[in-house]
Design a protein around this motif. Sequence first.
Motif, mmCIF file in Angstrom:
data_model
loop_
_atom_site.group_PDB
_atom_site.id
_atom_site.type_symbol
_atom_site.label_atom_id
_atom_site.label_comp_id
_atom_site.label_asym_id
_atom_site.label_seq_id
_atom_site.Cartn_x
_atom_site.Cartn_y
_atom_site.Cartn_z
ATOM 1 N N THR A 1 -17.710 14.180 20.343
ATOM 2 C CA THR A 1 -16.770 13.938 19.239
ATOM 3 C C THR A 1 -16.941 12.502 18.748
ATOM 4 O OG1 THR A 1 -15.196 15.521 20.147
ATOM 5 C CG2 THR A 1 -14.356 13.914 18.538
ATOM 6 N N ILE A 2 -17.235 12.358 17.447
ATOM 7 C CA ILE A 2 -17.464 11.037 16.853
ATOM 8 C C ILE A 2 -16.366 10.775 15.838
ATOM 9 C CG2 ILE A 2 -19.062 9.605 15.531
ATOM 10 C CD1 ILE A 2 -21.336 11.309 16.610
ATOM 11 N N VAL A 3 -15.740 9.586 15.923
ATOM 12 C CA VAL A 3 -14.654 9.191 15.023
ATOM 13 C C VAL A 3 -15.037 7.864 14.375
ATOM 14 C CG1 VAL A 3 -12.229 8.556 14.844
ATOM 15 C CG2 VAL A 3 -12.922 10.399 16.384
ATOM 16 N N PHE A 4 -14.985 7.816 13.038
ATOM 17 C CA PHE A 4 -15.246 6.581 12.303
ATOM 18 C C PHE A 4 -13.952 5.776 12.220
ATOM 19 C CE2 PHE A 4 -18.921 8.574 9.698
ATOM 20 C CZ PHE A 4 -19.788 8.313 10.755
ATOM 21 N N VAL A 5 -14.020 4.484 12.568
ATOM 22 C CA VAL A 5 -12.890 3.561 12.455
ATOM 23 C C VAL A 5 -13.319 2.468 11.487
ATOM 24 C CG1 VAL A 5 -11.279 2.072 13.672
ATOM 25 C CG2 VAL A 5 -12.278 4.043 14.850
ATOM 26 N N THR B 1 -16.466 4.402 16.492
ATOM 27 C CA THR B 1 -17.442 3.447 15.968
ATOM 28 C C THR B 1 -17.041 2.946 14.593
ATOM 29 O OG1 THR B 1 -19.754 3.111 15.322
ATOM 30 C CG2 THR B 1 -18.875 5.337 15.039
ATOM 31 N N ASP B 2 -17.326 1.676 14.352
ATOM 32 C CA ASP B 2 -17.157 1.084 13.028
ATOM 33 C C ASP B 2 -18.281 1.590 12.120
ATOM 34 O OD1 ASP B 2 -16.193 -0.446 10.984
ATOM 35 O OD2 ASP B 2 -17.114 -2.311 11.683
ATOM 36 N N LEU B 3 -18.097 1.467 10.788
ATOM 37 C CA LEU B 3 -19.137 1.900 9.853
ATOM 38 C C LEU B 3 -20.058 0.754 9.454
ATOM 39 C CD1 LEU B 3 -17.403 4.404 7.412
ATOM 40 C CD2 LEU B 3 -19.082 4.854 9.168
ATOM 41 N N GLY B 4 -19.484 -0.340 8.955
ATOM 42 C CA GLY B 4 -20.290 -1.447 8.444
ATOM 43 C C GLY B 4 -20.662 -2.419 9.541
ATOM 44 N N ALA C 1 -5.112 1.766 27.621
ATOM 45 C CA ALA C 1 -3.684 1.967 27.840
ATOM 46 C C ALA C 1 -3.312 3.442 27.767
ATOM 47 C CB ALA C 1 -2.877 1.168 26.813
ATOM 48 N N LEU C 2 -4.112 4.231 27.069
ATOM 49 C CA LEU C 2 -3.862 5.670 27.008
ATOM 50 C C LEU C 2 -4.446 6.399 28.212
ATOM 51 C CD1 LEU C 2 -4.546 6.310 23.203
ATOM 52 C CD2 LEU C 2 -2.338 6.235 24.360
ATOM 53 N N GLY C 3 -4.985 5.651 29.181
ATOM 54 C CA GLY C 3 -5.478 6.238 30.409
ATOM 55 C C GLY C 3 -6.909 6.731 30.328
ATOM 56 N N GLN C 4 -7.692 6.216 29.392
ATOM 57 C CA GLN C 4 -9.055 6.679 29.215
ATOM 58 C C GLN C 4 -10.039 5.677 29.822
ATOM 59 O OE1 GLN C 4 -9.130 9.751 27.766
ATOM 60 N NE2 GLN C 4 -6.896 9.441 27.754
ATOM 61 N N GLY C 5 -11.211 6.177 30.217
ATOM 62 C CA GLY C 5 -12.284 5.300 30.639
ATOM 63 C C GLY C 5 -13.010 4.758 29.425
ATOM 64 N N VAL C 6 -13.274 3.450 29.370
ATOM 65 C CA VAL C 6 -13.779 2.809 28.157
ATOM 66 C C VAL C 6 -15.074 2.068 28.468
ATOM 67 C CG1 VAL C 6 -13.286 1.233 26.266
ATOM 68 C CG2 VAL C 6 -11.423 2.527 27.326
ATOM 69 N N THR C 7 -16.068 2.257 27.560
ATOM 70 C CA THR C 7 -17.297 1.453 27.544
ATOM 71 C C THR C 7 -17.403 0.836 26.160
ATOM 72 O OG1 THR C 7 -18.386 2.965 29.081
ATOM 73 C CG2 THR C 7 -19.788 1.458 27.827
ATOM 74 N N GLU C 8 -17.449 -0.512 26.086
ATOM 75 C CA GLU C 8 -17.479 -1.172 24.773
ATOM 76 C C GLU C 8 -18.875 -1.699 24.486
ATOM 77 O OE1 GLU C 8 -15.554 -5.002 24.378
ATOM 78 O OE2 GLU C 8 -14.958 -4.908 26.488
ATOM 79 N N CYS C 9 -19.272 -1.629 23.176
ATOM 80 C CA CYS C 9 -20.578 -2.093 22.710
ATOM 81 C C CYS C 9 -20.384 -2.856 21.403
ATOM 82 C CB CYS C 9 -21.535 -0.926 22.488
ATOM 83 S SG CYS C 9 -21.858 0.045 23.979
ATOM 84 N N ALA C 10 -21.211 -3.896 21.216
ATOM 85 C CA ALA C 10 -21.079 -4.760 20.041
ATOM 86 C C ALA C 10 -22.025 -4.375 18.921
ATOM 87 C CB ALA C 10 -21.313 -6.224 20.433
ATOM 88 N N SER C 11 -22.872 -3.374 19.092
ATOM 89 C CA SER C 11 -23.816 -2.996 18.039
ATOM 90 C C SER C 11 -24.220 -1.544 18.242
ATOM 91 C CB SER C 11 -25.060 -3.879 18.055
ATOM 92 O OG SER C 11 -25.805 -3.685 19.249
ATOM 93 N N LEU D 1 -16.607 5.774 24.325
ATOM 94 C CA LEU D 1 -17.534 4.702 23.945
ATOM 95 C C LEU D 1 -16.986 4.030 22.689
ATOM 96 C CD1 LEU D 1 -20.304 3.346 24.592
ATOM 97 C CD2 LEU D 1 -21.319 4.933 22.947
ATOM 98 N N VAL D 2 -16.654 2.720 22.764
ATOM 99 C CA VAL D 2 -16.095 1.956 21.653
ATOM 100 C C VAL D 2 -17.184 1.046 21.098
ATOM 101 C CG1 VAL D 2 -14.391 0.246 20.973
ATOM 102 C CG2 VAL D 2 -13.765 2.060 22.584
ATOM 103 N N VAL D 3 -17.452 1.135 19.760
ATOM 104 C CA VAL D 3 -18.536 0.372 19.128
ATOM 105 C C VAL D 3 -17.965 -0.360 17.915
ATOM 106 C CG1 VAL D 3 -20.876 0.453 18.221
ATOM 107 C CG2 VAL D 3 -20.104 2.236 19.815
ATOM 108 N N ASP D 4 -18.050 -1.706 17.919
ATOM 109 C CA ASP D 4 -17.618 -2.525 16.770
ATOM 110 C C ASP D 4 -18.222 -3.907 16.924
ATOM 111 O OD1 ASP D 4 -16.096 -4.039 14.774
ATOM 112 O OD2 ASP D 4 -14.800 -2.265 14.740
ATOM 113 N N ASP D 5 -18.761 -4.462 15.851
ATOM 114 C CA ASP D 5 -19.386 -5.784 15.930
ATOM 115 C C ASP D 5 -18.358 -6.908 15.873
ATOM 116 O OD1 ASP D 5 -20.034 -6.686 12.551
ATOM 117 O OD2 ASP D 5 -18.933 -4.931 13.226
#
Length: 836
Positions: free
Chosen positions: A785-789, A761-764, A733-743, A715-719
Amino acid sequence: MIRLPLLHLPRGLRPRMIFLLMACILVAGAGFEALLVTVTRQSEWQELESRARSLGRLLAERSVTPVVVGDVAEVDRQVRRAIAEPDIVGAAVRTASGSTMALRSRQGGLWDDLGAFSPPADRRSVQVTRRRIASGDALEIIAPILHSRPHGGSLGEADQLYGFSEAAPREPAGPHLGYVQLVVSAGRCEAVVQNAARLGFLLWLLSSLLAMVGISLYVGFVIRPLREARDLAQAIASGQLDRRLPVRSGDELGDLAGSMNSMAGSLQKAQARAEQEAEALRNASAAMLSIARGARSAQDPRSVFQMVAHEVAAVTHARAVALAVPTPQGGAPVFEHFSPPAPWGGLERGRPLPEQALTRLRGLGDGAMRLSPATDSECPLCAALAAEDFRAALLVSLLLPGSGTPAVLLVASADADAFPAAERDVVIALTSHLSSALHAQRLEARLEEAFEELQRTHDYLVHSEMLRVVGEMAAGVAHDFNNLLGAILGRAQLLKRRLENGELSSEELLTSLAVIERAAEDGRETGRRLRQFGPTTHNASAKPVDLHAIVRDAVEFTRPRWLNEAQAEGLTIEVRVESRPGAWVAGRASELREVFTNLILNAIDALPEGGTILIAVDASGERVEVSVADDGVGMDEETSRRLFQPFFTTKGERGTGLGLAVVYGIVQAHGGTIAVDTRLGSGTLMHLSFAHAQAPEERPETSRLDGQLPVLDVLVVDDEAPVREVLRDITAALGQGVTECASGAEALKAFQPGLHSLVLTDLGMPGMTGWELARRLRTMDPDVTIVFVTGWGEDVDHRAAGDAGASLVLAKPFNLEDVERAVRLAGQRLSERMAA
């Protein structure tokens, strides 16, 4: 009247004095004994209470983690460790509900004496209660076990950065976990108090015995001159005026004998003494005038005037006193101060002194002029004074240094014979105090003006220095980024044209993409260095800093000055660094970078024809020695002596004189030293020395799985759409399934527990920050697993990120390897859960 026989004093002066002095000593001794016992008890109890509080807080802090995880064995170990303290007779750790996790005591029946435990009303602070137990007095300490949490306030960018959110509780302390209960014995305190009481009593007894002997001798010594004085008085009464007392000492007894002798001699010389007193009065007036004129001190004019007006009225029996002060522009004196308050005699605040009176005063030698309001028609003041029954007036000129216009004191009396010559001298003497006060007020006003002007100049120069530094930074950053953007733009346009013409080969595409990738990496490194040169807060704590890296950063940051700009001017400046990693000092990295940046820039200015700058760092001894040397123009002795003075510069309008002053201040604040060795025409050597610090502990790197990447749902999250799309494409491209969200709200709706194994997920973000999103996702799926970008990657508090539920923090701009590392981490955690 009833008299108590116990209060009768003995007959005779000698026994009375002995009795009274001994009584005073006994009372003082009793007071000393009581004070000693009281102070000792209070001090010992305060020390015991302070130590008990500290032990309670320490045990509460050590119990946070085991209480949270329910580790009863660890809690019991901490309790056993606490009860090993000599004064602690009992210790317990209880949960927030009051149930006991660990309980120990060194005294049987202790907890029965204390009774059932009841949580205190104030659950956030340490409670101290004096209790009575079987072994005596004791202190009961109840310390709360709390989990720290940030203070409240509006959610700003810094709150988002360090993990606070709108939904998080805004309390001065975190969740309440339980209590620590300590019982501290006061036995040692009472033993110390008893010893102090015994010692005080012995000292009291010894001092009383010694005092009895001393008082007996002293009283005999005092009584003898009194008896002799009595005999002399009887002799004088009988007419024997030639008898005198022997003066045996220069103390009060000797003064008494001398006074008696003087009294006897004065009776023989009554007439001569009367003449001497008249002469002494004239001498006293002259002495008072001399002392008053010499004792000029800067004081408040209003208070000095009130004092002088009171004394003048007492001496001359005047009814009113007023003071006229010159205007700041040096105009005619204006009446400002009155006693009693104006109006009187036709005077009021702000009225000027008539010019005729001022002219007449200037023509007098002593500066004093007596007026008769009823008969003096030349003075404009006289008519108004006479109308209010003033029959005499005195004008006294007060000279002010540095001013051509004097101040004038006006004294008015209802006695027509007032102000004879002797009184005028007294008034003139007293006015010297007013002169000093008025002069001090003028100097103070000038000093304030000069200080304000100096402050304006200081602010201007500091602003100029800031603009210079910002200009240097802007030039360097602009140069670096122009080079990077030129490489990226040129390669992108070249690829576009080659593709349009059908001339693009795979090899050329890979080469161009490698150039673009390398330029982007260089840009990220430039941004990192620029952020490191940002200011630190005043309360930032010192940390181990490697001067090797600091010097390297400073050299790279100043490269546009000593390389590019120098080459543009046809000069060659070489900067060499002799250093190895491991030169650790305790300090603030950004301030130390500013030190070496300023030193390098100053060395560049000293090379108008080009040359070499050598920076050497030596950490082989107990101190870290750094030298910055150049083979430039050097300095003469006077310039090197004033080198670190604020506002001193040899660069003319190009310099502010603050750069090396700031360097000196930063080095001193870090406990270091700086010295200069220079000679005109032979270059300059700056030598800095810092205390060696211990290297920081190395943190183990996060382990990861090698080999083929696992296939996950991400799950990719970034405004920000561009960032989100790049992150999506790299993940795909790394072969993963992706779901993107804007908020964050959209991500909560799209998240499926058990399906999504990784969240990037983005922070701000507006609305819901990455911190809040991580907390909510963690409640929905504790294993995800949650990763801050984030663009603040190097500044984010990793501990706060872990508390919020994040397993990793990736800094922007990220690359493919960063995303691959996050995927491997999520795959590793998934494999561990499946294996369990």
